[in-house]
Every structure is written in structure tokens, then in C-alpha cells.
Write an enzyme that holds these catalytic residues in place. Structure first.
Site, PDB file in Angstrom:
ATOM      1  N   HIS A 122      65.573  49.643  88.070  1.00 55.18           N
ATOM      2  CA  HIS A 122      64.678  49.242  86.975  1.00 55.18           C
ATOM      3  C   HIS A 122      63.358  48.785  87.609  1.00 55.18           C
ATOM      4  CE1 HIS A 122      63.282  46.630  83.653  1.00 55.18           C
ATOM      5  NE2 HIS A 122      64.144  47.259  82.879  1.00 55.18           N
ATOM      6  N   ASP A 200      70.851  43.084  91.284  1.00 53.70           N
ATOM      7  CA  ASP A 200      70.333  42.986  89.930  1.00 53.70           C
ATOM      8  C   ASP A 200      71.521  43.207  88.989  1.00 53.70           C
ATOM      9  OD1 ASP A 200      69.366  43.465  87.434  1.00 53.70           O
ATOM     10  OD2 ASP A 200      67.991  45.073  88.007  1.00 53.70           O
ATOM     11  N   GLN A 203      72.834  44.626  83.996  1.00 52.36           N
ATOM     12  CA  GLN A 203      73.732  45.451  83.183  1.00 52.36           C
ATOM     13  C   GLN A 203      75.212  45.224  83.502  1.00 52.36           C
ATOM     14  OE1 GLN A 203      72.826  47.072  80.609  1.00 52.36           O
ATOM     15  NE2 GLN A 203      70.604  47.096  80.903  1.00 52.36           N
ATOM     16  N   LYS A 226      71.436  39.857  77.515  1.00 46.72           N
ATOM     17  CA  LYS A 226      72.227  41.092  77.578  1.00 46.72           C
ATOM     18  C   LYS A 226      73.728  40.808  77.498  1.00 46.72           C
ATOM     19  CE  LYS A 226      68.723  43.605  80.153  1.00 46.72           C
ATOM     20  NZ  LYS A 226      68.085  44.612  79.319  1.00 46.72           N
ATOM     21  N   CYS A 366      62.161  51.997  81.695  1.00 44.34           N
ATOM     22  CA  CYS A 366      61.642  51.211  82.840  1.00 44.34           C
ATOM     23  C   CYS A 366      62.193  51.749  84.152  1.00 44.34           C
ATOM     24  CB  CYS A 366      61.955  49.721  82.708  1.00 44.34           C
ATOM     25  SG  CYS A 366      61.314  48.995  81.210  1.00 44.34           S
TER      26      CYS A 366
HETATM   27  C1  LIG Z   1      69.063  47.116  85.394  1.00 41.00           C
HETATM   28  C2  LIG Z   1      68.068  46.179  84.794  1.00 41.00           C
HETATM   29  N1  LIG Z   1      67.402  45.330  85.594  1.00 41.00           N
HETATM   30  C3  LIG Z   1      66.511  44.460  85.121  1.00 41.00           C
HETATM   31  C4  LIG Z   1      66.214  44.403  83.784  1.00 41.00           C
HETATM   32  C5  LIG Z   1      65.220  43.419  83.303  1.00 41.00           C
HETATM   33  O1  LIG Z   1      65.801  42.513  82.420  1.00 41.00           O
HETATM   34  P1  LIG Z   1      64.885  41.477  81.640  1.00 41.00           P
HETATM   35  O2  LIG Z   1      63.906  42.297  80.847  1.00 41.00           O
HETATM   36  O3  LIG Z   1      65.840  40.724  80.790  1.00 41.00           O
HETATM   37  O4  LIG Z   1      64.226  40.663  82.675  1.00 41.00           O
HETATM   38  C6  LIG Z   1      66.855  45.266  82.900  1.00 41.00           C
HETATM   39  C7  LIG Z   1      66.510  45.277  81.476  1.00 41.00           C
HETATM   40  O5  LIG Z   1      66.694  46.236  80.773  1.00 41.00           O
HETATM   41  C8  LIG Z   1      67.812  46.172  83.414  1.00 41.00           C
HETATM   42  O6  LIG Z   1      68.472  47.016  82.628  1.00 41.00           O
END
Ligand SMILES: Cc1ncc(COP(=O)(O)O)c(C=O)c1O
Length: 408
Positions: A122, A200, A203, A226, A366
């Protein structure tokens, strides 16, 4: 077996009817819906607890400080961290990763060092490292995917062997392909080669039991929204032995020990990393979301997501104008399916499904480097959670057939 109909009852928004159609919410990878249990807790917080934390000796301040610390301990227990000093509240996974980049990263990564990412990351786990690489003269290296969309571990091994890798930063599971990465193996490989590991978990936190002690990672980042918690609350886990060697991120109130006219000393972690008034109701709501998720059971949630994924993949793979991305076996993935409909733009697919009350996401999610790697500008993404069921998958597949009719 989960009683999905009963679980559905807990989510008021699922009773709404966009465009007069029953809502089928398949955009859970973007954010999950909130159960009444969490919604009511937020209201209770403001009705009975609200005060600033750590500041005043009065009753309410003690109550809200207690709630905030209780929430931190709930997170600690939830991911099995040794101490709540390792649990930092942030706004979201993005801020958690930025915190590591701006503090540990800028301090410990230097010229010629390598930061390893995967091509499926992401943007939130790419841009902070591009910043560090640019400021410090470090290099970014990407690990790609094999023919079954799994991470190419041989490529990772050769980068670890050949380069001066300081950090491996990767997602536990993908928000586009649903792939679950073998993080235990990756942590071991990275540590054997002297690299730290940031995971990270945006998910994976909603559907997998995370045990940071067993996993041994150095940093684990995730967002509350999430996993049925409120927006605006996130978590960064930092391994205990790193805490003293990481400078503060933001500075100001709450994070200090003593302030003089020309210099200051800092509170110990986690307060050192939590400048200003924190999101107390968010922390409280996250604790309630943890209680709710644990009552259902993370193993049950993942199993349910995988059953729905298997069911949907089987149906979708029979439609010749649908192109699927990601591993074929649902056991390798969470409840996320990315696909395209031949000759129809993903935004059109999502817009037409929306007319049937079906919420999916379209776009690059993203993950532009991954889109380029897959050779597409965008995909449609359906992502399932614990309150979705097979009848909704059927309606979604029927909806896709309608999409195709529209464009013929
Ligand atoms: C794999 C992953 N990393 C990071 C993020 C970023 O999350 P946030 O927007 O809650 O900071 C997301 C959000 O969709 C994600 O799917």
C-alpha cells in the site's frame, strides 16, 4: 459455524437500503462497519467518562485515564505484546508507519543501506520509505510475486544476501490480492541477515490472531477502523528492546519529562510517542471492538472469509469475461477479491453494482506499483467480512452479469 444472520443484526447500517436496495457491503478492506456494541460504547464514553487524560486530579479525568490505559492493555493482550510500553496509539496504520520512518528510520538508516518492500505494498508503506531513502541516500528494493501471486521468497533471500538491508517492511496480507505473506519465515530470514522487520497489519488485524511475541517482528502497524473499531485510532507495536533507541516523533504536551527554556527531556514510551491530547474515545471504542471480535473469534472470522472467497472464486472463474487476480487457492488469502470485467472500466462496474445496493471499491487501491506490475490501471475489489454471506455473493455475481448486459 458462524451465525451470520445473528451477527448482521448487530450492525445498524446493514439495515439501510441505498437506492431502495438492501445494502450488500463488500468494501470491508477500505473500512468495516461498526456493531452497536462499539457505537454505544462511544456514546457511553462521552456521556459518562469524558475528560482529558493524565492532566487533572478530578474524578472524570481519573476515569478517562483509566479507560485509556485499560484500552492500551487490551491491545497489548490482543496482540500478545509483553508490555504496554510497546503499544503506541496513533491515528491509523499510515501514521504508525510514518512514526517508524521519521524516528527509527531517519536515525538508523544511512547512505547505501537498503530498505526492502514488496511490489504489492500500500502507498502508506512505500512513501514513508521513499522519504527516508531520499533524505539518507538509502536504496529501495522490491520483492515481486511468483506465477501464483505469492511473494517470491527466493528474490527476498538473494536481496538479503547481497545487500546491506536495514529494514524489511511488508504487509501481512494484501489489500488487493488478499495474499497472506509468510511473515514468520520472513522475520526469521530478515533477522538472520541483520535486518529489522516492520509489518503492515492493516488487513490482517481484522481476521488473524496476531502474536507479536511469537512472530518476533520489530514493528507491527494497524488501524482500528478495519476491525470494527472507530476511525482515527491506530496502533504501533514497537519491540521492547528498541524503545529507548527511538527518538520522539511529534513533540509538545503529554510526551515530556521536564521542559527547560532551551531543552527538554522526554517521558518513557509510549507517552514519548503520543504528543498532545490523544484520541481517548477512539482507544475506548477500539477496546470494545477487540471484545466484539474476540467473542466471534479470529479463527472463525478468517475461516468465514475464506469460505466466502472460495465460493465467490468458484462462481467468478466460470464467467469468461471476468479476469481474476491473486492466488487461486482461497487458503492462501483473506476475504479480498480483485478482478476486472472485460471491456468495462472498473469504475463503471462499481457504479452499476451500487445501483443494486452492492458496495465495492474500484481504482488502484493505493497500490499503483502493483497495478503497473499487473499491467492494469485499476481493478474492482470485493472484500468480505464476518457479516457477509453466500446469498450476497450470489447477488453480486448476478449483478456482474447485469453489468455485462449494460455494456453489450
Ligand atoms: C495494506 C494496507 N496498509 C495500510 C493501509 C492504510 O490504512 P489507514 O488508511 O487506516 O492508515 C491500508 C488501508 O487501506 C491497507 O489496506
Amino acid at each position: 459455524m458462524l451465525d451470520v444472520l445473528k451477527i448482521k443484526e448487530d450492525f445498524p447500517v446493514l439495515k439501510t437500503a441505498p437506492h431502495g436496495k438492501k445494502l450488500i457491503y463488500f468494501d470491508n478492506a477500505a473500512t468495516t462497519q461498526k456493531p452497536t456494541y462499539v457505537i454505544d460504547a462511544l456514546s457511553k464514553y462521552y456521556k459518562e467518562y469524558n475528560a482529558n487524560v493524565y492532566r487533572s486530579p478530578h474524578y472524570l479525568s481519573a476515569l478517562s485515564t483509566e479507560a485509556y490505559e485499560e484500552a492500551k492493555d487490551a491491545v497489548r493482550r490482543f496482540i500478545n505484546a509483553k508490555s504496554s510500553e510497546s503499544i503506541v496509539f496513533t491515528r491509523n496504520a499510515t501514521e504508525s508507519i510514518n512514526l517508524v520512518a521519521y524516528t527509527w528510520g531517519l536515525k538508523h538508516i544511512g547512505e547505501g543501506d537498503v530498505i526492502v518492500l514488496t511490489i504489492a505494498e500500500h502507498h502508506s508503506n512505500i512513501l514513508p520509505w521513499q522519504m527516508v531513502a531520499e533524505k539518507k541516500g538509502a536504496k529501495l528494493k522490491y520483492v515481486h510475486l511468483d506465477e501464483n501471486s505469492r511473494l517470491d521468497l527466493d528474490e527476498l533471500k538473494s536481496i538479503l544476501k547481497d545487500e546491506k538491508v536495514k529494514l524489511v517492511a511488508l504487509q501481512h496480507s494484501s489489500n488487493v490480492l488478499g495474499i497472506i505473506n509468510p511473515v514468520y519465515e520472513i522475520v526469521n530470514l530478515s533477522h538472520e541477515n541483520g535486518a529489522k522487520v516492520l509489518i503492515d497489519g492493516a488487513q490482517s488485524i481484522p481476521n488473524m490472531k496476531i502474536d507479536v511475541e511469537k512472530l518476533g517482528c520489530d514493528f507491527y502497524a494497524f488501524s482500528g477502523h478495519k476491525m470494527m473499531g472507530p476511525m482515527g485510532i491506530g496502533v504501533l507495536y514497537i519491540k521492547e528492546d528498541l524503545l529507548d533507541d527511538i527518538p520522539p516523533f511529534l513533540s509538545g504536551g503529554e510526551m515530556i519529562d521536564e521542559v527547560f527554556e532551551d531543552h527538554s527531556t522526554f517521558a518513557p514510551s509510549p507517552l514519548k510517542f503520543e504528543a498532545g491530547t490523544p484520541n481517548v474515545e477512539g482507544a475506548y471504542g477500539l477496546m470494545k471492538a477487540i471484545e466484539y471480535v474476540e467473542k466471534i473469534g479470529l479463527d472463525n472470522i478468517l475461516k468465514h472469509e475464506q469460505e466466502l472467497t472460495e465460493y465467490a472464486l468458484e462462481k467468478l472463474s466460470k464467467i469468461d469475461y471476468v479476469k481474476l487476480y491473486g492466488p487461486k487457492d482461497a487458503k492462501d488469502r483473506t476475504g479480498i477479491i480483485s478482478f476486472n470485467v472485460e471491456n468495462v472500466h472498473p469504475h463503471d462496474v462499481a457504479t452499476i453494482l451500487d445501483q443494486d445496493g452492492i458496495a465495492v471499491r474500484s481504482g488502484h487501491h493505493c497500490c499503483q506499483p502493483l497495478m503497473r506490475y499487473l499491467g492494469v490501471p485499476a481493478t474492482v475489489r470485493a472484500s468480505f467480512y464476518v457479516y457477509n454471506d453466500k446469498s450476497e455473493v450470489d447477488a453480486f455475481v448476478d449483478g456482474l452479469k447485469d453489468v455485462r448486459k449494460w455494456f453489450r
